[in-house]
Design a protein around this motif. Structure first.
Motif, PDB file in Angstrom:
ATOM      1  N   VAL A   1      -5.818   9.346  -5.876  1.00 34.36           N
ATOM      2  CA  VAL A   1      -5.854   9.228  -4.415  1.00 34.36           C
ATOM      3  C   VAL A   1      -6.143   7.781  -4.019  1.00 34.36           C
ATOM      4  O   VAL A   1      -5.454   7.201  -3.170  1.00 34.36           O
ATOM      5  N   LEU A   2      -7.156   7.183  -4.638  1.00 32.86           N
ATOM      6  CA  LEU A   2      -7.527   5.811  -4.275  1.00 32.86           C
ATOM      7  C   LEU A   2      -6.337   4.868  -4.410  1.00 32.86           C
ATOM      8  O   LEU A   2      -6.127   3.999  -3.570  1.00 32.86           O
ATOM      9  N   LEU A   3      -5.535   5.062  -5.445  1.00 36.08           N
ATOM     10  CA  LEU A   3      -4.461   4.097  -5.741  1.00 36.08           C
ATOM     11  C   LEU A   3      -3.087   4.494  -5.195  1.00 36.08           C
ATOM     12  O   LEU A   3      -2.147   3.713  -5.286  1.00 36.08           O
ATOM     13  N   HIS A   4      -2.963   5.696  -4.595  1.00 37.01           N
ATOM     14  CA  HIS A   4      -1.611   6.192  -4.315  1.00 37.01           C
ATOM     15  C   HIS A   4      -0.825   5.345  -3.315  1.00 37.01           C
ATOM     16  O   HIS A   4       0.390   5.223  -3.430  1.00 37.01           O
ATOM     17  N   ASP A   5      -1.497   4.734  -2.354  1.00 35.70           N
ATOM     18  CA  ASP A   5      -0.738   3.952  -1.379  1.00 35.70           C
ATOM     19  C   ASP A   5      -0.551   2.493  -1.799  1.00 35.70           C
ATOM     20  O   ASP A   5       0.288   1.792  -1.235  1.00 35.70           O
ATOM     21  N   ILE A   6      -1.304   2.052  -2.784  1.00 34.12           N
ATOM     22  CA  ILE A   6      -1.055   0.729  -3.379  1.00 34.12           C
ATOM     23  C   ILE A   6       0.306   0.781  -4.071  1.00 34.12           C
ATOM     24  O   ILE A   6       1.080  -0.175  -4.051  1.00 34.12           O
ATOM     25  N   ALA A   7       0.580   1.944  -4.684  1.00 33.22           N
ATOM     26  CA  ALA A   7       1.827   2.106  -5.440  1.00 33.22           C
ATOM     27  C   ALA A   7       3.015   2.402  -4.540  1.00 33.22           C
ATOM     28  O   ALA A   7       4.157   2.298  -4.974  1.00 33.22           O
TER      29      ALA A   7
ATOM     30  N   GLN B   1      -1.448  -2.637 -13.662  1.00 36.48           N
ATOM     31  CA  GLN B   1      -2.253  -3.821 -13.977  1.00 36.48           C
ATOM     32  C   GLN B   1      -3.725  -3.561 -13.701  1.00 36.48           C
ATOM     33  O   GLN B   1      -4.587  -3.968 -14.465  1.00 36.48           O
ATOM     34  N   TRP B   2      -3.990  -2.854 -12.626  1.00 40.87           N
ATOM     35  CA  TRP B   2      -5.381  -2.541 -12.290  1.00 40.87           C
ATOM     36  C   TRP B   2      -5.982  -1.590 -13.330  1.00 40.87           C
ATOM     37  O   TRP B   2      -7.076  -1.818 -13.831  1.00 40.87           O
TER      38      TRP B   2
END
Ligand code: ADP
Ligand code: NI
Length: 212
Positions: free
Chosen positions: A51-57, A74-75
């Motif tokens: 969830v935390l990363l889903h919109d970064i992607a 990369q993170w």
């Protein structure tokens, strides 16, 4: 610790977003995801990280699918995670988006929960508010009765074709309740879906009143 670090990383990137994907969207989806994970017996750590990363992607945010996924990888790569954990998180993120019906189906219960939580935040009063934010941000009209609702469209057309905020209800939002994966999300979706219909009803009533 890993969660906290990821939280800072994401907050920094999404803080000034005005397309309906700001940090509070992530926070709501995280809480909804936490609730669904508990109900469905899904792994909370994987759900929270995805969830935390889903919109970064997201291609909408990152410019392209490839560069978004690369930023996530990369993170994850520099965190103390097992390869299996990283792959599970990446896989859950890669299936979250609707893409005009061209997304791939989630493969694990964690991925299902993440997708459902994100979709619940696209429904109800909050979902409506977000759709109008998104439309404004992209320069779309509020509504244009002369424009046809697209029944089928390619991923490209979904992203870049002409549409309006009201059209988005038919092109995505009203379809979501039947596309949810988990029973607990379906329950939460009921009143949110009803509210979309009420909103449209009132919207056309006012539109007709003005146009008569
Ligand atoms: P997708 O962008 O593939 O539809 P997301 O889950 O990433 O799937 O969508 C994020 C949010 O952006 C949703 O709340 C959705 O309603 C909004 N959104 C996406 N496309 C549009 C559009 N054309 N008009 C209005 N809102 C949109
Ligand atoms: Ni989202």
């Amino acid at each position: 610790m890993i969660i906290r670090q990821t939280e800072y990383f994401v907050k920094d990137k999404l803080d000034d977003d005005t397309s309906g994907h700001d940090w509070w969207h992530i926070e709501r989806v995280r809480r909804l995801g936490g609730y669904l994970a508990k109900q469905e017996g899904a792994d909370l750590f994987i759900v929270e990280m995805a969830v935390l990363l889903h919109d970064i992607a997201d291609e909408k945010m990152a410019g392209s699918e490839a560069s978004g996924m690369q930023a996530v990888q990369q993170w994850l790569w520099q965190l103390p995670l097992s390869r299996a954990e990283s792959e599970h998180i990446v896989s859950a993120i890669s299936t979250v988006s609707y893409k005009g019906g061209h997304g791939s189906p989630p493969r694990t219960i964690e991925a299902m929960v993440v997708q459902d939580a994100d979709r619940l935040d696209a429904l109800g009063a909050i979902g409506i508010a977000r759709a109008f934010m998104y439309a404004g941000n992209r320069g779309h009209l509020l509504y244009d009765p002369a424009l046809a609702v697209r029944e089928t469209m390619t991923k490209q057309e979904y992203r870049h074709g002409r549409s309006t905020a009201i059209h988005h209800f038919y092109e995505k939002l009203l379809k979501l309740k039947d596309l949810l994966n988990t029973e607990s999300a379906k329950k939460l979706a009921e009143h949110r879906h009803q509210f979309l219909e009420q909103f449209l009803h009132q919207f056309y009533r006012e539109w007709d009143e003005a146009m008569e």
